[in-house]
Design a protein around this motif. Structure first.
Motif, PDB file in Angstrom:
ATOM      1  N   SER A 189       0.798  -1.232   0.000  1.00  0.00           N
ATOM      2  CA  SER A 189       0.000   0.000   0.000  1.00  0.00           C
ATOM      3  C   SER A 189       0.829   1.281   0.000  1.00  0.00           C
ATOM      4  O   SER A 189       0.349   2.331  -0.437  1.00  0.00           O
ATOM      5  N   LEU A 220       0.632   6.601   7.888  1.00  0.00           N
ATOM      6  CA  LEU A 220       0.149   6.126   9.194  1.00  0.00           C
ATOM      7  C   LEU A 220       1.035   6.666  10.304  1.00  0.00           C
ATOM      8  O   LEU A 220       0.567   7.024  11.387  1.00  0.00           O
ATOM      9  N   ARG A 237      14.009  -5.153   3.715  1.00  0.00           N
ATOM     10  CA  ARG A 237      14.398  -4.676   5.062  1.00  0.00           C
ATOM     11  C   ARG A 237      14.903  -5.860   5.889  1.00  0.00           C
ATOM     12  O   ARG A 237      15.882  -5.754   6.617  1.00  0.00           O
ATOM     13  N   MET A 238      14.204  -7.000   5.773  1.00  0.00           N
ATOM     14  CA  MET A 238      14.623  -8.168   6.554  1.00  0.00           C
ATOM     15  C   MET A 238      16.003  -8.651   6.106  1.00  0.00           C
ATOM     16  O   MET A 238      16.841  -9.027   6.923  1.00  0.00           O
ATOM     17  N   ASN A 269      10.812  -4.754  14.708  1.00  0.00           N
ATOM     18  CA  ASN A 269      11.272  -5.503  13.545  1.00  0.00           C
ATOM     19  C   ASN A 269      12.774  -5.766  13.590  1.00  0.00           C
ATOM     20  O   ASN A 269      13.234  -6.836  13.189  1.00  0.00           O
ATOM     21  N   TRP A 270      13.548  -4.803  14.079  1.00  0.00           N
ATOM     22  CA  TRP A 270      14.995  -5.058  14.216  1.00  0.00           C
ATOM     23  C   TRP A 270      15.227  -6.182  15.224  1.00  0.00           C
ATOM     24  O   TRP A 270      16.046  -7.079  15.008  1.00  0.00           O
TER      25      TRP A 270
HETATM   26  C1  FAD Z   1      14.256  -4.073  10.031  1.00  0.00           C
HETATM   27  C2  FAD Z   1      12.860  -3.516   9.786  1.00  0.00           C
HETATM   28  C3  FAD Z   1      12.548  -2.228  10.202  1.00  0.00           C
HETATM   29  C4  FAD Z   1      11.254  -1.712  10.010  1.00  0.00           C
HETATM   30  N1  FAD Z   1      10.965  -0.430  10.423  1.00  0.00           N
HETATM   31  C5  FAD Z   1       9.708   0.061  10.261  1.00  0.00           C
HETATM   32  C6  FAD Z   1       9.383   1.379  10.706  1.00  0.00           C
HETATM   33  O1  FAD Z   1      10.207   2.114  11.262  1.00  0.00           O
HETATM   34  N2  FAD Z   1       8.115   1.833  10.489  1.00  0.00           N
HETATM   35  C7  FAD Z   1       7.166   1.052   9.885  1.00  0.00           C
HETATM   36  O2  FAD Z   1       6.034   1.511   9.716  1.00  0.00           O
HETATM   37  N3  FAD Z   1       7.444  -0.206   9.499  1.00  0.00           N
HETATM   38  C8  FAD Z   1       8.674  -0.722   9.655  1.00  0.00           C
HETATM   39  N4  FAD Z   1       8.951  -1.997   9.229  1.00  0.00           N
HETATM   40  C9  FAD Z   1       7.839  -2.858   8.758  1.00  0.00           C
HETATM   41  C10 FAD Z   1       7.555  -2.861   7.264  1.00  0.00           C
HETATM   42  O3  FAD Z   1       8.727  -3.069   6.533  1.00  0.00           O
HETATM   43  C11 FAD Z   1       6.854  -1.598   6.769  1.00  0.00           C
HETATM   44  O4  FAD Z   1       5.764  -1.289   7.587  1.00  0.00           O
HETATM   45  C12 FAD Z   1       6.341  -1.789   5.332  1.00  0.00           C
HETATM   46  O5  FAD Z   1       7.408  -2.102   4.481  1.00  0.00           O
HETATM   47  C13 FAD Z   1       5.653  -0.535   4.876  1.00  0.00           C
HETATM   48  O6  FAD Z   1       5.247  -0.656   3.530  1.00  0.00           O
HETATM   49  P1  FAD Z   1       3.711  -0.612   3.157  1.00  0.00           P
HETATM   50  O7  FAD Z   1       3.044   0.535   3.841  1.00  0.00           O
HETATM   51  O8  FAD Z   1       3.636  -0.649   1.670  1.00  0.00           O
HETATM   52  O9  FAD Z   1       3.204  -1.970   3.800  1.00  0.00           O
HETATM   53  P2  FAD Z   1       1.912  -2.856   3.510  1.00  0.00           P
HETATM   54  O10 FAD Z   1       2.359  -4.218   3.146  1.00  0.00           O
HETATM   55  O11 FAD Z   1       0.990  -2.169   2.595  1.00  0.00           O
HETATM   56  O12 FAD Z   1       1.270  -2.983   4.966  1.00  0.00           O
HETATM   57  C14 FAD Z   1       0.273  -2.093   5.470  1.00  0.00           C
HETATM   58  C15 FAD Z   1       0.695  -1.490   6.777  1.00  0.00           C
HETATM   59  O13 FAD Z   1       0.864  -2.498   7.752  1.00  0.00           O
HETATM   60  C16 FAD Z   1       1.900  -2.137   8.647  1.00  0.00           C
HETATM   61  N5  FAD Z   1       2.962  -3.154   8.595  1.00  0.00           N
HETATM   62  C17 FAD Z   1       3.264  -3.978   7.574  1.00  0.00           C
HETATM   63  N6  FAD Z   1       4.269  -4.811   7.924  1.00  0.00           N
HETATM   64  C18 FAD Z   1       4.622  -4.477   9.191  1.00  0.00           C
HETATM   65  C19 FAD Z   1       5.595  -4.966  10.102  1.00  0.00           C
HETATM   66  N7  FAD Z   1       6.423  -5.965   9.798  1.00  0.00           N
HETATM   67  N8  FAD Z   1       5.669  -4.379  11.320  1.00  0.00           N
HETATM   68  C20 FAD Z   1       4.854  -3.364  11.670  1.00  0.00           C
HETATM   69  N9  FAD Z   1       3.907  -2.870  10.840  1.00  0.00           N
HETATM   70  C21 FAD Z   1       3.792  -3.425   9.625  1.00  0.00           C
HETATM   71  C22 FAD Z   1       2.440  -0.795   8.176  1.00  0.00           C
HETATM   72  O14 FAD Z   1       1.802   0.217   8.916  1.00  0.00           O
HETATM   73  C23 FAD Z   1       2.019  -0.765   6.729  1.00  0.00           C
HETATM   74  O15 FAD Z   1       1.871   0.530   6.212  1.00  0.00           O
HETATM   75  C24 FAD Z   1      10.252  -2.525   9.395  1.00  0.00           C
HETATM   76  C25 FAD Z   1      10.587  -3.812   8.974  1.00  0.00           C
HETATM   77  C26 FAD Z   1      11.874  -4.308   9.165  1.00  0.00           C
HETATM   78  C27 FAD Z   1      12.182  -5.711   8.726  1.00  0.00           C
END
Ligand code: FAD
Length: 459
Positions: A244, A250, A354-355, A391-392
């Motif tokens: 997304s 958010l 990220r992972m 996540n870290w």
């Molecule tokens: C080492 C590491 C550090 C990260 N640091 C952050 C960070 O500082 N802030 C952050 O918002 N996310 C973080 N993430 C989680 C995740 O990578 C991101 O939320 C995601 O990539 C955001 O992309 P999206 O909005 O397109 O996700 P989508 O796949 O569209 O997911 C929708 C929403 O779900 C939430 N979400 C999804 N995956 C995770 C997850 N693993 N943990 C928590 N929430 C999640 C987010 O709010 C995201 O916007 C981290 C992951 C890793 C592995």
């Protein structure tokens, strides 16, 4: 209308829709001061990083425009929040202060102290739930503790009542009167220097992001229109536009999780074929909840290993020169470099990558996860204290419900599975495979073995 003035203190909720604090102030009917405080000084409050500052600038500009349309005005002040809010209360003779809750320990301590001193002075002070779907103190295990494992947490929140419906933007008619703002001095957003100038490294961020509610809702609409149906199959492929992109929105509250939740539910009802994707997506959204719940119940997750045996882990101590190849995407491992360059150029990185980059830092280079967390904090536009730390720790193996330490991501295998045609790597590391590309900074197999040996010492 009574004779007072209400202050709405905006924090991680930079929107007018589904903003219960703003709605409460409008209902009260008094003139309103909409206040945002840039607080880099209060004890324990972590100043936000450079990429987040860039995003914040855009969200604040967008919020100011939205408030303007309602006949309200955004007031900007800088300094320790408790002092600044107290000063604005004095200046305008405020009789009520409203805000939406925060969940970090330092933020809660500050808010509680301010609430009690303002109430002692006779003001009405109310706080609201706006940034998480489920309040952390309402989701507890049978024994009354908090969940440390995600799946039972997910089961618990999805077996209870659904999250409330989002509130509309307040209007003058709903208030039964015109909305009035109270004129008060404001800093100029440009003077806060949240945007980089020399050098201006933000061109990739400008291309990728439109901070503010309009940008957030456009992203949500586009995701629902074209990607949610394939989310299960494609979410792990970094070359696809399959997720997304809502995370920074958010983070700053351009959009609320309630708006996202219910838009997805409505979509699921309209397009039953997308139901699987919708469930998988809501599950990810609930990972964000899980992170905030852990932050609330265990504030030390931001800086301390959740598994104490990791306090004895023999981390390598790299100099800043040794860290640079990882930070700048010059490790000689194409998927790692692509991720780190994506981060630098766009302020985000795909979750799968990220992972991979985190595993490479923590395991192949054996660098303490807090070093990586700090780099992400500075460079991510979505850097958030709960999700970043959780996540870290998850990747490092030091967290709850974490990937076991011995699960070392192999970046080459990951690339062959999730970037099969190499298009993600090609996008960010076009020189990969040529003489211009560096040799790997470590041998993957050897460094993996060394990591496992180090882990054996703390088991
Ligand atoms: C080492 C590491 C550090 C990260 N640091 C952050 C960070 O500082 N802030 C952050 O918002 N996310 C973080 N993430 C989680 C995740 O990578 C991101 O939320 C995601 O990539 C955001 O992309 P999206 O909005 O397109 O996700 P989508 O796949 O569209 O997911 C929708 C929403 O779900 C939430 N979400 C999804 N995956 C995770 C997850 N693993 N943990 C928590 N929430 C999640 C987010 O709010 C995201 O916007 C981290 C992951 C890793 C592995």
């Amino acid at each position: 209308m009574s004779e007072g003035t209400s202050i709405v203190w905006f924090r991680d909720d930079l929107r007018v829709r589904d903003n219960p604090a703003l709605t409460a102030a409008v209902r009260r009917g008094d003139p309103i001061v909409c206040l945002f405080v840039l607080d880099d000084e209060s004890a324990g409050i972590r100043p936000i990083g450079a990429a987040s500052r860039w995003f914040l600038h855009g969200s604040l500009a967008a919020l100011a425009a939205e408030l303007d349309e309602l006949g309200l005005r955004l007031t900007l002040r800088r300094g320790p929040a408790e002092r600044v809010v107290g000063a604005v209360v004095e200046e305008v003779g405020a009789t009520a202060v409203f805000w939406n809750r925060r969940y970090g320990e330092a933020e809660r301590t500050l808010d509680a102290a301010l609430k009690s001193s303002l109430r002692d002075a006779g003001l009405t002070v109310e706080s609201f739930q706006a940034s998480v779907l489920f309040e952390p103190w309402t989701v507890l295990t049978g024994q009354g503790g908090y969940y440390k494992v995600f799946t039972p947490f997910w089961r618990s929140v999805t077996s209870g009542p659904p999250p409330r419906h989002p509130l509309p933007a307040p209007t003058a008619t709903a208030a039964g009167a015109e909305l009035h703002h109270r004129r008060v001095d404001s800093d100029d957003l440009a003077d806060w220097a949240l945007l980089p100038t020399r050098p201006d490294w933000a061109s990739g961020l400008r291309e990728r992001w439109q901070p503010g509610s309009a940008g957030a809702h456009e992203r949500l609409r586009s995701f629902l229109r074209s990607a949610i149906g394939d989310y299960v199959d494609e979410q792990d492929f970094p070359a696809e536009d399959a997720t997304s992109g809502l995370s920074p929105h958010l983070r700053f509250g351009d959009i609320s999780p309630f708006e996202v939740w219910h838009a997805v539910e409505q979509h699921r009802a309209r397009v039953p074929g997308d139901a699987k994707g919708a469930s998988a997506f809501l599950r990810q959204l609930v990972w964000r909840e899980f992170a905030y719940h852990l932050l609330y119940h265990l504030p030390t997750i931001t800086s301390e290993n959740m598994r104490p045996e990791f306090d004895r882990f023999p981390w390598a101590e790299p100099s800043s020169d040794e860290l640079e190849p990882w930070q700048q995407g010059r490790t000689g491992i194409p998927l790692v470099d692509a991720g780190m360059r994506e981060l630098w150029q766009t302020g985000v990185m795909h979750n799968r990558v990220r992972m991979v980059v985190a595993s490479f830092l923590v395991k192949n280079l054996r660098v303490d996860w807090r070093v990586g967390e700090a780099w992400f904090w500075d460079t991510l536009v979505d850097a958030d204290p709960a999700s970043n730390a959780l996540n870290w720790q998850w990747v490092a193996g030091s967290g709850p419900d974490a990937a076991p330490y011995f699960r070392v991501f192999n970046p080459e295998l990951q690339a062959s599975k999730f970037d099969r045609h190499g298009s993600y790597i090609q996008r960010y590391v076009p020189e990969a495979g040529t003489d211009a590309y560096p040799e790997p900074m470590v041998d993957l197999a050897e460094s993996r073995r060394a990591a496992l040996d180090a882990y054996a010492t703390i088991r």
